[in-house]
Design an enzyme around this catalytic site. Structure first.
Site, PDB file in Angstrom:
ATOM      1  N   CYS A 156       4.691  -0.882 -12.158  1.00 59.93           N
ATOM      2  CA  CYS A 156       5.203   0.288 -12.883  1.00 59.93           C
ATOM      3  C   CYS A 156       6.399  -0.124 -13.737  1.00 59.93           C
ATOM      4  CB  CYS A 156       5.568   1.413 -11.924  1.00 59.93           C
ATOM      5  SG  CYS A 156       6.750   0.946 -10.644  1.00 59.93           S
ATOM      6  N   CYS A 172       0.790  -1.235   0.000  1.00 55.98           N
ATOM      7  CA  CYS A 172       0.000   0.000   0.000  1.00 55.98           C
ATOM      8  C   CYS A 172       0.820   1.282   0.000  1.00 55.98           C
ATOM      9  CB  CYS A 172      -0.931   0.014   1.206  1.00 55.98           C
ATOM     10  SG  CYS A 172      -0.062   0.134   2.782  1.00 55.98           S
TER      11      CYS A 172
END
Length: 593
Positions: free
Chosen positions: A455, A331
């Site tokens: 990413c 997170c």
């Protein structure tokens, strides 16, 4: 995705959005003084005199008698002229008194001649350029030239390591390398016609890779990987996009404010901004700001979060519903967690987990600042789920990756990644995605979804991992709900992936003006874990090898009991003399053994 150029200070006068939060409302503006009349007269106390406004009105009406020059004085007052200006006036008067019409004709003739000269020069330059293009085709450098550049490159590396080394020659000219890249690209696009005789495509590609590594400062390993992913023209665009930072974007926290109210407040503080795009109802792109965007009162009050445009997409794909139980497995720093909370309107429960305790500090701070009240923060290894807690309606896994999609933020990725790093990340991602799938309850009435994102743009960390999960668990890929982005690969080099990987989405900096990103959405249709087959590759299972061997050993035991029971039954059915004879024979054979 926020790729527009800054619109200048005039944009700051606009206020508010329309009801659909996608268009601006532009109220009428007060008329400003023209830019050529910005030199206003000031009184002795520093205030602007009111005569300037009256003068402006007279000029607009056409009733002004005199035209003021840049200094605010009348042009007819010779006393204010400098000596050199007086001399110039005297020379013009001594010329013989040419009329105004004659002087205007002379000026027109001079302008025409100057235009003709400029046109001739442009044509000559164009002809020269065309001759160069026709005559001088791109040729591969000789081995001696390449060796000379290699020596200079080695010397430069030595200088980077030790500043005491003296450079014997100048470094390679980047302009020459750039021109060589362009020429090489033109040849490769029409190789049959433009290639040099006796040269192969591999030679051109090897030189191109070497030049791009020198010009853009990439490792040879990473460039080879990128050349496998992108066609050559698109690769250049990708490399160029990584040299430019992505636009600054913020996400409105709808738990505390509305986007148009936040935009108006920031515009009043001198921020030049626009809506992020039609695909986002909460995003804003910041062009420039006269105040630090991360220290405004609105930021400190939790009205918005500094967040990249690409990191909004996984939460939109997850589509959390109110009163659900959701796990955010990785997170930090809390941008996605707080976005989930605002979509759920602070209902239900979010387990915000991260294995790095230091990074959880920023998560706690952001959740408090943004007013999130339905989140529980935990510090566990993601691979330990669902032992820690399971039965979630939805799971978001933003897996740790190599970061090849955010090179503009971290240029060190250009050189510090190798094959081992990519495979190490891929192995961890496979472990985490199995744990994420196992943590979801397939029988959930509203959920049963898993969103996997990275990413990175490496196939080993994206399609490879997703295809692995499809083979090891009872899940299928579903549409992400995002109406833009490129489809994932279904085949890459010699590997073939499941056809449903077309529903995954890839985002690139050169096409969407956001960080490189990959998103896949799963739907779990059964809580049962498929048993691995012998011909499959070994899976990263939660069960240890010892438990597997125990099950294999325990399976044949009932058969042995049946066999022993049948032997005992036969012995009991034999008559007593025969039984005694059998025991005596066994006793005789024991000493022989």
């Amino acid at each position: 995705g926020g790729g527009r150029e800054p619109a200048g200070p005039s944009r700051r006068g606009r206020s508010g959005f329309s009801d659909d939060n996608s268009k601006w409302l532009a109220p009428a503006k007060a008329k400003k003084i023209p830019s050529e009349r910005n030199n206003m007269e000031l009184s002795s106390n520093g205030e602007v005199e009111e005569d300037i406004w009256e003068m402006e009105e007279e000029e607009e009406d056409g009733s002004g008698e005199e035209v003021m020059d840049d200094y605010g004085a009348s042009s007819s007052e010779e006393e204010e002229l400098l000596p050199i200006e007086k001399a110039a006036l005297k020379q013009t008067s001594d010329r013989g008194g040419l009329s105004e019409d004659d002087s205007e004709e002379e000026e027109e003739v001079e302008e025409d001649t100057s235009r003709q000269k400029m046109g001739q020069e442009e044509e000559e330059n164009l002809d020269l350029q065309l001759n160069l293009d026709v005559d001088e085709q791109f040729k591969l450098p000789t081995s001696e030239q390449i060796e000379r550049e290699d020596i200079l490159f080695i010397v430069l590396l030595a200088v980077c390591d030790s500043l005491t080394v003296f450079l014997p020659a100048e470094p390679p000219d980047l302009h020459i390398i750039h021109q060589r890249i362009k020429g090489n690209m033109e040849v490769l696009q029409d190789f049959v016609v433009k290639r040099e005789e006796g040269r192969t495509r591999q030679e051109y590609i090897a030189l191109l890779r070497r030049d791009m590594a020198a010009y853009y400062s990439y490792s040879d390993f990473l460039l080879m990987k990128l050349m496998d992913i992108f066609p050559l023209p698109e690769l250049i665009n990708f490399l160029e996009a990584n040299e430019v930072p992505r636009p600054v974007t913020i996400r409105t926290n709808t738990l505390k404010t509305r986007r148009r109210d936040l935009a108006q407040a920031l515009i009043n503080r001198g921020v030049n901004l626009d809506p992020l795009g039609k695909w986002s109802k909460t995003g804003l792109v910041i062009y420039d700001s006269s105040v630090p965007i991360g220290a405004t009162p609105e930021y400190l009050a939790g009205h918005y979060m500094l967040q990249g445009a690409s990191s909004l997409l996984p939460v939109m794909a997850l589509a959390p519903q109110e009163n659900e139980r959701i796990l955010d497995m990785c997170c930090a720093p809390g941008g996605k967690t707080s976005y989930i909370a605002q979509l759920m309107k602070n209902t239900g429960m979010i387990l915000a987990n991260d294995s790095n305790a230091e990074r959880l500090r920023s998560v706690v701070g952001n959740l408090h600042r943004l007013g999130v009240t339905n989140a529980v923060v935990s510090n566990c290894d993601g691979r330990q789920f669902p032992k820690v807690l399971g039965g979630f309606d939805r799971v978001l896994l933003d897996a740790p990756c190599s970061g090849t999609g955010v090179i503009s933020k971290d240029p060190a990725v250009k050189t510090n990644k190798d094959e081992k790093d990519i495979l190490r990340c891929a192995h961890l991602q496979k472990e985490l995605i199995l744990s994420a799938i196992d943590s979801v309850n397939a029988a959930s009435e509203t959920g049963g979804y898993i969103v996997y994102c990275t990413c990175s743009i490496m196939v080993e960390e994206n399609e490879w991992v997703v295809d692995y999960a499809l083979k090891k668990r009872n899940v299928r890929l579903v549409a992400t709900g995002l109406d833009f982005g490129k489809e994932g690969f279904t085949r890459f080099k010699d590997r073939r992936f499941h056809p449903s990987l077309k529903s995954t989405r890839r985002f690139y900096p050169h096409t969407h003006n956001m960080d490189g990103f990959f998103i896949a959405k799963f739907k779990k249709f059964s809580n049962a874990i498929p048993q691995p087959q012998k011909d499959e590759e070994p899976a990263v299972e939660a069960a240890t090898p010892s438990t597997v061997t125990d099950t294999i050993i325990m399976e044949p035991q009932p058969k042995k009991k049946k066999l022993e029971g049948s032997k005992v039954d036969k012995e009991q059915k034999l008559p007593q003399p025969a039984l005694k004879k059998k025991h005596s024979l066994q006793a005789q054979r024991r000493p022989l053994k």
